[in-house]
Design a protein around this motif. Structure first.
Motif, mmCIF file in Angstrom:
data_model
loop_
_atom_site.group_PDB
_atom_site.id
_atom_site.type_symbol
_atom_site.label_atom_id
_atom_site.label_comp_id
_atom_site.label_asym_id
_atom_site.label_seq_id
_atom_site.Cartn_x
_atom_site.Cartn_y
_atom_site.Cartn_z
ATOM 1 N N HIS A 135 0.828 -1.214 0.000
ATOM 2 C CA HIS A 135 0.000 0.000 0.000
ATOM 3 C C HIS A 135 0.860 1.261 0.000
ATOM 4 N N ASP A 136 2.056 1.200 0.605
ATOM 5 C CA ASP A 136 2.961 2.349 0.562
ATOM 6 C C ASP A 136 3.449 2.601 -0.862
ATOM 7 N N ASP B 120 0.677 4.232 -2.777
ATOM 8 C CA ASP B 120 0.574 5.647 -2.410
ATOM 9 C C ASP B 120 1.644 6.478 -3.117
ATOM 10 N N GLN C 59 0.898 9.522 -5.681
ATOM 11 C CA GLN C 59 1.463 10.849 -5.436
ATOM 12 C C GLN C 59 2.279 11.321 -6.635
#
Length: 160
Positions: free
Chosen positions: A138-139, A142, A146
């Motif tokens: 999930h990081d 993200d 971004q």
């Protein structure tokens, strides 16, 4: 008449960069380490025959070694020696830095990964190593969101 400064600010010339490392890991600290090389390895690095994308750093007997750093030997420069392109290469760090790295890797589960390799003062090969932890899926998503948003935002601002 204005006197020009003959000494330019020497920017380190990047040899190789591990782009995948910044995507896979979140780095808390970065260190600069020297690299113990043989003559044929330096010639191959000057020719750009190096790959650090799958390399990693291991600590053994109080010393740091760079593993799986592939330096392709030049045929003209390495005729008289037997070349091992992926041999472990010793990293040159201070004792204090080695102790800090060893403590964090053993106790807190950090990984040591090379980020980039560059020339320092035109003659010395340096490796920037990062001390970090692996990112979760999930990081990574993200980070991708971004990055895409930043690109879209720049595109919109450019058109206005």
């Amino acid at each position: 008449m204005v006197k020009k400064n003959s000494k330019k600010a020497a920017q380190p010339a990047t040899i190789a960069r591990n782009k995948r490392a910044t995507f896979e890991y979140k780095f808390d600290e970065k260190f600069e380490a020297g690299l113990s090389l043989m003559g044929w390895e330096v010639k191959s690095i000057r020719a750009g025959k190096i790959n650090i994308s799958e390399s990693y750093v291991m600590l053994k007997n109080g010393e740091a070694f760079l593993h799986h750093c592939h330096i392709t030997p030049l045929h003209a420069a390495s005729t008289h020696v037997v070349c091992d392109p992926t041999r472990p290469r010793k990293l040159l760090l201070n004792r204090r830095e080695l102790d800090r790295l060893a403590g964090l890797v053993e106790r807190q589960g950090y990984a040591i990964v090379p980020i980039s390799m560059y020339w320092r003062k035109g003659a010395w090969v340096k490796v920037e190593i990062g001390l970090g932890k692996g990112k979760k899926a999930h990081d990574k998503r993200d980070d991708i969101k971004q990055r895409d948003w930043d690109i879209e935002k720049a595109r919109v601002m450019k058109n206005k």
